[in-house]
Design an enzyme around this catalytic site. Structure first.
Site, PDB file in Angstrom:
ATOM      1  N   ASP A   1       0.788  -1.227   0.000  1.00 49.81           N
ATOM      2  CA  ASP A   1       0.000   0.000   0.000  1.00 49.81           C
ATOM      3  C   ASP A   1       0.827   1.288   0.000  1.00 49.81           C
ATOM      4  O   ASP A   1       0.290   2.367   0.248  1.00 49.81           O
ATOM      5  CB  ASP A   1      -0.956   0.002   1.208  1.00 49.81           C
ATOM      6  CG  ASP A   1      -2.156  -0.903   0.948  1.00 49.81           C
ATOM      7  OD1 ASP A   1      -2.652  -0.906  -0.200  1.00 49.81           O
ATOM      8  OD2 ASP A   1      -2.585  -1.605   1.873  1.00 49.81           O
TER       9      ASP A   1
ATOM     10  N   ASP B   1      -7.270  -4.086  -5.355  1.00 47.78           N
ATOM     11  CA  ASP B   1      -6.892  -2.767  -4.831  1.00 47.78           C
ATOM     12  C   ASP B   1      -5.474  -2.362  -5.243  1.00 47.78           C
ATOM     13  O   ASP B   1      -5.144  -1.185  -5.345  1.00 47.78           O
ATOM     14  CB  ASP B   1      -6.945  -2.745  -3.299  1.00 47.78           C
ATOM     15  CG  ASP B   1      -8.052  -3.582  -2.690  1.00 47.78           C
ATOM     16  OD1 ASP B   1      -8.458  -4.582  -3.305  1.00 47.78           O
ATOM     17  OD2 ASP B   1      -8.497  -3.242  -1.591  1.00 47.78           O
TER      18      ASP B   1
HETATM   19  N1  GLY Z   1      -7.495  -1.437   0.132  1.00 47.61           N
HETATM   20  C1  GLY Z   1      -8.380  -1.846   1.150  1.00 47.61           C
HETATM   21  C2  GLY Z   1      -9.765  -1.432   0.955  1.00 47.61           C
HETATM   22  O1  GLY Z   1     -10.153  -0.928  -0.072  1.00 47.61           O
HETATM   23  O2  GLY Z   1     -10.531  -1.621   1.881  1.00 47.61           O
END
Ligand code: GLY
Length: 399
Positions: free
Chosen positions: A119, A177
């Site tokens: 992330d 994601d």
């Molecule tokens: N990337 C985690 C979410 O969208 O909850």
């Protein structure tokens, strides 16, 4: 010679990128007015928020008892508060917002060395990326390049992807994601001249096209891989209603991710993928009248289930951009859909009242319904993409 070729390529790519930035559609004066009102409210909310959140922490959401939920710098959302502050500074030119952003960036800067999360794109590009875009301060460039190097360590060439999580029972999990974290890498190649980041981003996106999508262009949340052969082990959900369902935010991440990657690479297959995802969302029989999705397009109990404003905000920001790369009827179709989403989000149904909602901007998002975590609450990333979409609308819709 190779370096010269690369530099020429990068210059050409930048020129092509600028050439696509044509005016797509005009903004509606009444929505511009609503956007300004929402942005003025956002400035007030985030100034209140700045006083509420301890200096070493970041705002995240609302706890079950109604109190403010904060996070440390290593939470995947830590960059959204400073990032939103930069957007609001860009809008208002209010120096105190910039100072607050700098204060919070100092808290998260150490994450540039974090190799345990995929992330870093969210964390560092939304914060330091916006700071660099607006100031061109070389210190931020260094932070971003270090972050890109850290993120690249998670790439496995046999799989052709960046590993998403180190935790849990998966072998090599990749979540949809993760498309969002690729912008940090394409940016890093552009400014450093080192093509390896860009290559990782494209390879990850290509593998994701191959394995994450169903025939209708909805996506699985998690694909788990064998680290040696790259074979797919399983396709699962983590935050969706079922392995086979279309988790709303996941669809929005995919839409935004491939639209962004088309901007960054001009590879038509990413544009095509983005259009297919947009069509899945916009033609979905479970997309409500106000265009703000339920938390999962296949959630049992629709229509009596929570909405996810974050999925609406991310999709709105993406559709405004996709409209600029589309042709024919799609130009207006994507733009108008984003307008409807923004009109809903900027209405009292989703927009907080001043001093309420723990000083977040939007209400009614869902973090993870299956874990009964962050259900029908504000979320820092819903705010970030809402503010981004409002600024895009104002900027790109100018006559
Ligand atoms: N990337 C985690 C979410 O969208 O909850």
């Amino acid at each position: 010679m190779e370096k010269l070729k690369l530099l020429t390529g990068i210059v050409l790519l930048s020129a092509m990128s600028a050439a696509t930035n044509v005016l797509a559609q005009s903004a509606k004066p009444e929505l511009i007015k609503k956007a300004d009102q929402a942005l003025d409210l956002a400035v007030k909310q985030y100034k209140l928020m700045a006083k509420q959140v301890p200096d070493s922490l970041l705002p995240r959401s609302t706890n079950k008892d109604g109190s403010l939920m904060t996070s440390k710098s290593d939470w995947w959302c830590s960059g959204f508060f400073p990032g939103t502050l930069w957007y609001l500074y860009e809008y208002s030119k209010d120096e105190s917002l910039k100072q607050e952003a700098l204060k919070r960036m100092a808290v998260i800067e150490k994450e540039k060395y974090n190799t345990h999360t995929h992330d870093l794109g969210f964390m560092m590009y939304c914060s330091f990326g916006n700071a660099y875009r607006l100031t061109k301060d070389p210190t931020y460039k260094e932070v971003l390049l270090t972050s890109a190097k850290s993120l690249s360590t998670r790439f496995n060439p046999a799989v052709g992807c960046i590993k998403s999580w180190d935790h849990g029972s998966f072998t090599f999990p990749v979540i949809i994601d993760n498309m969002m974290n690729l912008e940090l890498l394409t940016w890093a190649s552009r400014v450093s001249g080192d093509p390896s980041f860009d290559k990782i981003a494209r390879t990850h996106a290509n593998t994701t096209i191959k394995n994450h999508f169903r025939d209708d262009y909805s996506s699985y949340h998690v694909v788990d891989y064998n680290t040696a052969s790259g074979a797919v082990l399983q396709k699962k959900t983590h935050q969706g209603a079922a392995d086979s369902s279309a988790w709303s935010r996941g669809q929005a991440w995919g839409l935004y991710g491939y639209t962004m990657l088309y901007r960054e690479t001009k590879d038509k297959k990413y544009l095509s993928q983005a259009k297919h995802i947009a069509d899945f969302i916009l033609n979905n029989p479970h997309l409500p009248e106000d265009m703000i999705p339920y938390w999962d397009y296949d959630a049992p109990g629709i229509p009596n289930v929570p909405r996810d404003a974050s999925a609406g905000a991310i999709a709105a920001a993406a559709l405004l951009e996709l409209s600029r790369y589309a042709s024919g009827k799609d130009v207006a179709r994507y733009w108008n859909a984003a307008e409807k989403m923004l009109t809903s989000l900027a209405s009292p149904a989703y927009l907080a009242r001043e001093g309420e909602n723990n000083d977040f901007i939007l209400m009614h998002s869902v973090g993870s319904a299956p874990h009964n975590s962050e259900v029908d609450v504000p979320l820092s990333y819903a705010d970030y993409y809402f503010v981004e979409a409002l600024l895009r609308y104002k900027q790109w819709g100018k006559k």
